[in-house]
Design an enzyme around this catalytic site. Structure first.
Site, PDB file in Angstrom:
ATOM      1  N   SER B 144       6.981   6.026  11.184  1.00 29.11           N
ATOM      2  CA  SER B 144       6.949   4.629  10.766  1.00 29.11           C
ATOM      3  C   SER B 144       7.448   4.512   9.334  1.00 29.11           C
ATOM      4  CB  SER B 144       5.528   4.083  10.847  1.00 29.11           C
ATOM      5  OG  SER B 144       5.482   2.799  10.263  1.00 29.11           O
ATOM      6  N   TYR B 157      -3.018   4.610   8.102  1.00 28.48           N
ATOM      7  CA  TYR B 157      -2.002   4.739   9.145  1.00 28.48           C
ATOM      8  C   TYR B 157      -0.735   5.362   8.556  1.00 28.48           C
ATOM      9  CZ  TYR B 157       1.707   3.183  12.345  1.00 28.48           C
ATOM     10  OH  TYR B 157       2.790   3.134  13.184  1.00 28.48           O
TER      11      TYR B 157
END
Lengths: 444, 252
Positions: B144, B157
């Site tokens: 990501s 995250y």
């Protein structure tokens, strides 16, 4: 919004006409197992409506007092038999996706509306029709089975034999009998991805009727573009086509070549610009009159090449009008409709004239019926536009005709009941959990 | 049908019910790939498998498995034995989590790290060992852009994805001489079920189909780190280079 809700309030969920602007509570599931929880969601306490790609023009695909389930995430194919052409897919699969899968294998939709950006669920719920109605009937004629999730959580399979009453109510039932989860339909075999198209400019409605009559036997697809501005009233361009065996089975590409990124100013489409466009369109077609081989995407879906073409009509949106009038009164009724439009000084940009055949749909609430249909769209100018549509209603009514809910945003209760004489039978089959802004207007 | 390119390619997808994984799988299915779909929710994976078969997959088998808890090496061996070989592994599972919850609930934070980093690493290492030995294959891992710079809004995250980035970078380095490859894909904002709760999606949001096309291409050739869509490489270059004195004044 309740934190536990799976629905999100959205201001950008509009129908294709872009006239009604009320926030919608929307959820977009991806798997069938998510649906039962949505029935019990606090946002859906009032009611629910499953919706697709929002090509219905008015308020039949909106549910402002309850919640809507955007079914486009449920886009899984379930089974396809390339030998028999039997396809089963989740309701959120679009006609466009179907064609990309089946055209290379030599199959096509049994019938198709003028846009491929319609879900299977929406195609069933509106019992859509196409240019081959005189040969194939409406979409509902080709649906062999479908899965319906009722508001109480019961999952049913419907077919012309099994739960036949509910099947008939669901075909053309505007999503009000439950959530259509999947659809099984019988596709049509094609010889290539191309059609032999004949383009015939005509000068008057009399010529249109003659062309329609002589073409029905020999051509699978017929339709006409009609000019209803005073300068060119009655003239039009008739097209008729048959599938050809010459060419390959190439499916359409994904990309549109143009996008309409913003609303055009409201005055863009006016009497003068539409008259000028019509003149141009008519002359251009007179010039290219004759026979031409066209890919199905060009013949069936010319407007799909421009994404968001509805924004051409400006911020206030557009109002559609589509009626069907029976054969007995078709000619005088079309004359009267055209005259009323010409007198009104309002401009219909995309006017489509077509004759329907007599293949009956299994749907209780199906719109197509033997006769002729006229589809018009008007930039929304408020009262003035509504007044014109009221006059068109009166002519339709006088002729014993009917209006098409998918294209409506304002028909009267009375007009609805006259259009669908079996509406009471339908109301019995309606799921108490399902509702729409359209139905609230019709049933109130 | 593009029957030859990719026809018969043996592919294992870890986290096959994710929106990006499914979009990618549809491309491989249309090419006639042979797919194993691994996911915790077997029923959903079965719905996807049926769809992929209709779309042209030569095979689409489901393995219902909790990827975060499974014995990666042993499970991978079993799947490869069934497939009779292996060409591509796509690792697409991971949880986004809620930053505020993760900050106050250490158990939740640990679980997220174990899912996104610890267990994902085990699958990557197992796949890398196999690809190195057979001197072919592509390991595709979905990271990501959140791993490019820690930000207050999602750094737990982001940290798991940053860890995964270093791991995949190292595997790519290790595999380079063998002909096998490892690619880290860094999607920006993608409109998938994972991000369904985020309202007002603007111009930076991509459709999973677009990201899937980039991943399918990355399986064939290209750099070891792929931003999806590509403009995120530029955005993240800027984000990484904003001085802390300025960065700390933002609410990103």
């Amino acid at each position: 919004m309740n934190a536990a809700s799976r629905f999100v309030e959205r201001g950008d969920v509009l129908s294709w006409g872009r006239v009604v602007r009320r926030p919608q509570r929307l959820a977009r599931p991806h798997f069938a197992d998510e649906l039962p929880a949505l029935l019990d969601d606090p946002a859906a306490t009032d009611s629910l409506l499953a919706i697709g790609l929002r090509r219905s023009y008015g308020d039949s695909g909106l549910n402002s007092e309850g919640a809507v389930i955007d079914m486009t995430g449920l886009d899984h194919f379930i089974a396809f038999d390339a030998g028999t052409g039997l396809l089963r897919a989740e309701a959120g699969v679009s006609l466009s996706q179907v064609l990309q899968l089946v055209v290379p294998k030599g199959w096509f939709l049994p019938t198709t509306p003028g846009t491929r950006f319609v879900t299977l669920g929406g195609a069933v719920a509106n019992d859509v029709h196409g240019k081959n109605h005189h040969r194939a009937g409406s979409m509902g004629c080709h649906v062999t089975r479908l899965g319906l999730l009722r508001g109480d959580g019961e999952r049913l399979e419907l077919s012309p034999e099994e739960n036949a009453g509910l099947f008939a109510a669901t075909i053309g039932g505007l999503g009000l009998t439950g959530v259509i989860e999947w659809v099984e339909l019988k596709l049509a075999k094609i010889g290539s991805a191309f059609l032999d198209v004949e383009i015939i400019p005509y000068g008057s409605l009399d010529e249109f009727w003659a062309l329609a009559e002589e073409s029905t036997e020999r051509f699978e697809h017929t339709v006409a573009w009609a000019d209803c501005m005073p300068a060119g009233r009655g003239r039009g361009v008739f097209s008729r086509a048959n599938w050809t065996y010459e060419g390959d089975y190439k499916a359409h590409g994904d990309r549109a070549w143009k996008n309409m990124p913003v609303d055009l100013p409201g005055f863009t489409l006016n009497k003068l610009s539409v008259s000028a466009f019509n003149e141009f369109y008519f002359r251009a077609h007179r010039w290219k009159a004759g026979r031409v081989r066209q890919h199905y995407s060009v013949f069936f879906y010319p407007l799909d090449a421009i994404h968001n073409w509805n924004r051409l009509y400006g911020k206030r949106g557009m109002l559609q009008f589509q009626c069907v009038v029976p054969w007995a009164s078709a000619r005088p009724a079309m004359d009267a409709l055209m005259a009323a439009i010409a007198q009104s000084g309002q401009a219909s940009f995309l006017t489509v004239l077509k004759t329907f055949g007599d293949i009956a749909s299994p749907g209780l609430m199906s719109f197509p019926r033997p006769g002729a249909t006229l589809a018009l769209d008007f930039p929304n100018r408020g009262e003035e536009t509504l007044a014109l549509m009221g006059r068109l209603d009166a002519i339709t009514r006088e002729a014993g005709g009917a209006l098409y809910p998918a294209k409506d945003g304002r028909m009267s209760r009375e007009m609805f009941r006259l259009s669908f004489p079996r509406w009471e039978e339908f109301a019995q089959a309606k799921d108490p959990k399902m509702n729409s802004d359209f139905w609230r207007r019709m049933a109130a | 049908m593009s029957a030859d390119k990719g026809s018969g390619t043996r592919i294992i997808i870890l986290g096959a019910t994710s929106g990006i994984a499914e979009a990618t799988a549809r491309i491989w299915a249309a090419q006639g790939g042979r797919l194993v779909l691994v996911a915790r929710d077997g029923a959903r994976a079965e719905a996807i498998a049926a769809d992929l078969k209709v779309r042209g997959a030569e095979e689409a088998d489901v393995v219902a498995l909790d990827l975060a808890k499974a014995d990666a090496a042993a499970e991978l061996d079993a799947m490869v034995a069934k497939l009779g070989g292996l060409d591509i592994v796509l690792l697409a599972y991971g949880a986004l989590g809620d930053q505020k919850t993760l900050e106050t609930d250490p158990t939740a934070a640990r679980a997220l790290i174990e899912t996104n980093f610890t267990s994902a690493s085990a699958w990557c290492i197992a796949a890398a060992n196999r690809f190195e030995a057979q001197k072919s294959g592509a390991l595709l891992v979905i990271g990501s852009v959140a791993g490019d710079r820690g930000r207050q809004s999602n750094f737990i995250y982001g940290a798991t994805k940053a860890g995964l980035a270093a791991l995949v970078e190292g595997i790519a380095h290790r595999l380079a001489p063998t002909g096998a490859r490892a690619v880290l894909i860094k999607p920006g904002f993608v409109d998938t079920p994972m991000t369904a709760a985020i309202p007002n999606k603007g111009a930076l949001w991509a459709k999973p189909e677009a990201v899937g096309a980039i991943i399918a291409r990355a399986a064939q050739k290209g750099r070891p780190v792929v931003y999806a869509p590509g403009f995120w490489r530029l955005i993240m270059l800027i984000v990484r280079n904003v001085p802390a004195a300025i960065f700390h004044k933002t609410k990103l």
